[in-house]
Write a protein that holds these residues in place. Sequence first.
Motif, mmCIF file in Angstrom:
data_model
loop_
_atom_site.group_PDB
_atom_site.id
_atom_site.type_symbol
_atom_site.label_atom_id
_atom_site.label_comp_id
_atom_site.label_asym_id
_atom_site.label_seq_id
_atom_site.Cartn_x
_atom_site.Cartn_y
_atom_site.Cartn_z
ATOM 1 N N ASP A 29 29.114 45.670 50.121
ATOM 2 C CA ASP A 29 30.137 45.451 49.109
ATOM 3 C C ASP A 29 29.389 45.689 47.686
ATOM 4 O O ASP A 29 28.297 46.162 47.523
ATOM 5 N N VAL A 33 28.002 37.636 48.412
ATOM 6 C CA VAL A 33 28.526 36.522 48.118
ATOM 7 C C VAL A 33 27.923 35.414 48.826
ATOM 8 O O VAL A 33 27.935 35.624 50.282
ATOM 9 N N VAL B 42 27.060 35.183 43.518
ATOM 10 C CA VAL B 42 27.218 36.734 43.593
ATOM 11 C C VAL B 42 26.049 37.286 43.137
ATOM 12 O O VAL B 42 25.453 37.043 42.243
ATOM 13 N N MET B 79 33.760 42.083 41.881
ATOM 14 C CA MET B 79 34.141 41.242 42.979
ATOM 15 C C MET B 79 35.170 40.186 42.379
ATOM 16 O O MET B 79 35.446 39.202 42.942
ATOM 17 N N ALA B 145 36.524 35.808 45.844
ATOM 18 C CA ALA B 145 35.883 37.200 45.696
ATOM 19 C C ALA B 145 36.695 38.400 46.315
ATOM 20 O O ALA B 145 37.230 38.251 47.069
ATOM 21 N N LEU B 147 36.832 41.811 47.792
ATOM 22 C CA LEU B 147 36.152 42.725 48.492
ATOM 23 C C LEU B 147 36.521 44.254 48.547
ATOM 24 O O LEU B 147 37.811 44.673 47.986
#
Lengths: 318, 318
Positions: A29, A33, B42, B79, B145, B147
């Motif tokens: 991605d 995370v 992240v 994100m 988040a 994606l």
Amino acid sequence: MELNEEELLEAIRRVLSGAGPEVRVGVGDDAAVLAPTGGELVVTTDALVEDVHFRREPAGARDLGYKAIVVSVSDIAAMGGSPRSAVCALILPADIEAAWVMELFGGMREACDEYALWLVGGDLARGREVSIAVTVTGEVAPGTAVLRSGARPGDHVVLTGEVGGSAAGLRLTHVRTMPSAAQLALVRRHLRPTARVGEGRVLGRHGATAMIDVSDGLALDLFRLGRASDVGAHLSIDDVPVADGATLDDALGGGEDYELLATLPGAEAVGAARLELKESFGVTLTTIGRIVEGSGLRAIDADGTARPLEPTGWNHFR
Amino acid sequence: MELNEEELLEAIRRVLSGAGPEVRVGVGDDAAVLAPTGGELVVTTDALVEDVHFRREPAGARDLGYKAIVVSVSDIAAMGGSPRSAVCALILPADIEAAWVMELFGGMREACDEYALWLVGGDLARGREVSIAVTVTGEVAPGTAVLRSGARPGDHVVLTGEVGGSAAGLRLTHVRTMPSAAQLALVRRHLRPTARVGEGRVLGRHGATAMIDVSDGLALDLFRLGRASDVGAHLSIDDVPVADGATLDDALGGGEDYELLATLPGAEAVGAARLELKESFGVTLTTIGRIVEGSGLRAIDADGTARPLEPTGWNHFR
């Protein structure tokens, strides 16, 4: 061969498949995370560059990938922290073999498995030489990180394991004759170093006032610790644990041993830490000097005479 | 000039001086330490390589440093997260000027100030070409988040701002005549891109099912989003917001615009997000297509005819 980033990333994703519940989003991605831990976040980055830190050998990719992870994990260890994730920015020349790159990632994966962290992302770019920039994140219980800057006059200077082995091993990689088992052990120490993660936590728990990993040479790294703490250090030359097959110069200036160099506030703390390191990890802890007022390094010889010691070691811009 | 790592690091430390209370340990120790936030972590990394991503211009170091931070911050934005810290592994050839390196760090510092993150560590190494590997950490509220993989058939495809400006600006950097104000704006868009951090959070709050930043070209990045989500996408060519002075090819295949490409589950969500982005940031949100069953991209022309669209864009291994 012509490499296509999408194809290579897909292949890498397969090598890296498998992630624990704490990895919410892994490779593939925009960013990775990770679950929160409640700890403080520890972050470090290190680059390995072709012909500076390594030669590109057809058979060397796996060891290189392994080492690229370990050198950053060692920085987390030197804070008393635990590694959690790694990302890698990889620069590759046009003539690279895809198989070599896959082996490199295989070695990274192996080190991540061994040190219980996850390789969660990366970037691939074209360049004239191979370079591998690894960033490792870790965690430490709030307020417990061991800095370079806390050493105080009177503190004992201690070292895990033995030093000089990596430098001696590097020399042996150039030898063309059949190596002995002892020589192979030294080569392995250079190619597959150990990061002292559990040891760093133990030293932190026993009150280490300052800590650094020996990446650029014992003398230079002790000098840095003293400078950051605004103190001087006496190094008892005869007490330095030199690896079998290495010289004193290897031990003082060789670097890449990734042992932990720490300061502890008294003989009692040293004894307790030594016992726990021996029992938990089978690792020795040697007292090699004392922190003093002032600045700089002094070498103390067997007869007690002191002389200034140059902080020789690895300067990345030599 | 001969650079000494210790001296350069000390100079860099001065440029980077100043850190907020959340930075427990900044530049200069084995690793940086940041306070916990309770959010998910992240992490993203990106490398910029000389003669691949940039030319080394005497006057270009500050812009380059700025951009090196922004491209990674943009991944955090994609994100729905907020950036917190950056570390940089910098590889420098022997002929580099110290002043150039200081300007580079000055530009990184500027971007970090603008996006409210801290440059907390780095590594310097020697190499044949300049390369800058930046890793940015950020945070996102647990479970929020956005994606690449959540787009569903029927979702609206939306884009912040305009695309193609960076590619047009790159062309203009080669022009030797005096540029117009409009041309300068395009050059600036290429040299000093904007990361859509606040915009990403807004899109996440309005239910974005998938999101990606347009780093390698609108068509390629939409293709990637569709592939990750296991869906196809229709792109309404005439609706693509092309920057003034850019061509449709720049807009579809140019890359480095760092706008956010997202999918929203219905017209109501699009309207609400559009209003908030306009009011909060003065940024447009344009509907440019729909997610469909299947795979791949189709371009929809003004008369409604559909044709396959090649996901052209930046392949880092070309």
